[in-house]
Scaffold this active site. Sequence first.
Site, mmCIF file in Angstrom:
data_model
loop_
_atom_site.group_PDB
_atom_site.id
_atom_site.type_symbol
_atom_site.label_atom_id
_atom_site.label_comp_id
_atom_site.label_asym_id
_atom_site.label_seq_id
_atom_site.Cartn_x
_atom_site.Cartn_y
_atom_site.Cartn_z
ATOM 1 N N CYS A 45 0.834 -1.211 0.000
ATOM 2 C CA CYS A 45 0.000 0.000 0.000
ATOM 3 C C CYS A 45 0.863 1.253 0.000
ATOM 4 O O CYS A 45 0.521 2.257 -0.656
ATOM 5 C CB CYS A 45 -0.896 0.032 1.238
ATOM 6 S SG CYS A 45 -2.007 -1.361 1.351
HETATM 7 C C1 BEZ Z 1 0.615 -4.764 1.851
HETATM 8 O O1 BEZ Z 1 -0.129 -3.823 1.624
HETATM 9 O O2 BEZ Z 1 1.811 -4.643 1.798
HETATM 10 C C2 BEZ Z 1 0.044 -6.099 2.158
HETATM 11 C C3 BEZ Z 1 -1.136 -6.178 2.861
HETATM 12 C C4 BEZ Z 1 -1.633 -7.431 3.170
HETATM 13 C C5 BEZ Z 1 -0.955 -8.577 2.746
HETATM 14 C C6 BEZ Z 1 0.216 -8.471 2.018
HETATM 15 C C7 BEZ Z 1 0.712 -7.225 1.726
#
Ligand code: BEZ
Length: 211
Positions: A45
């Site tokens: 994100c």
């Molecule tokens: C992320 O946003 O990095 C993420 C969120 C949940 C699972 C894997 C990655």
Amino acid sequence: MGLRLGDVAPNFKAQTTAGEIDFYEYLGNSWGILFSHPADYTPVCTTELGKTALLKDEFSKRNVKVLAVSVDQLDRHAGWVNDINETQNVQVDFPLIADGDRNVSTLYDMIHPNASATATVRSLFVIGPDKLVKLIITYPASTGRNFNEVLRVVESLQLTANYSVATPADWNHGEDVIVVPAVSTEDAIQKFPKGVKVVKPYLRYTPQPNL
Ligand code: BEZ
């Protein structure tokens, strides 16, 4: 049931990093992108919001306003935005919704219980100036979205909304487009003075008409 293409994008009010927002007022007559993130302080994100901030001029060139959703609270958003700015070398200047009560996530069906009971998946909606849903994409948490692809689709949506054309596979700005089947070849020749190439009666190309 979740939203589908052509549905009216529901309006909402929400707390965001830019204060309380009424979605329709925020959009005005612009196109809109509403996109969700599983959680604050997560790596994928962080890169997605950084990339969106980096493409700010590309979104505004296309008259698109972006609005991010995450189910964390405002105070967490503020700290995370600082991290995004620092690590991605950007200035995030679009609002992030603090969707702690999951109002927006529920309205837009962004929580897919068989993927996660609490976090949103990576949903992205493109909304037209008429407030209708033009594009829905859904990615899992583990795969970051391609924001150049999002821009490419927005450009196709804007082009095909104004001309009787469709864009072929892998089309990019400046490449030939397809004359829609509803237009006869005779009419196409009148409509598209740059020329019409007939490969098959149903497969006709013309140069991108708005260049
Ligand atoms: C992320 O946003 O990095 C993420 C969120 C949940 C699972 C894997 C990655």
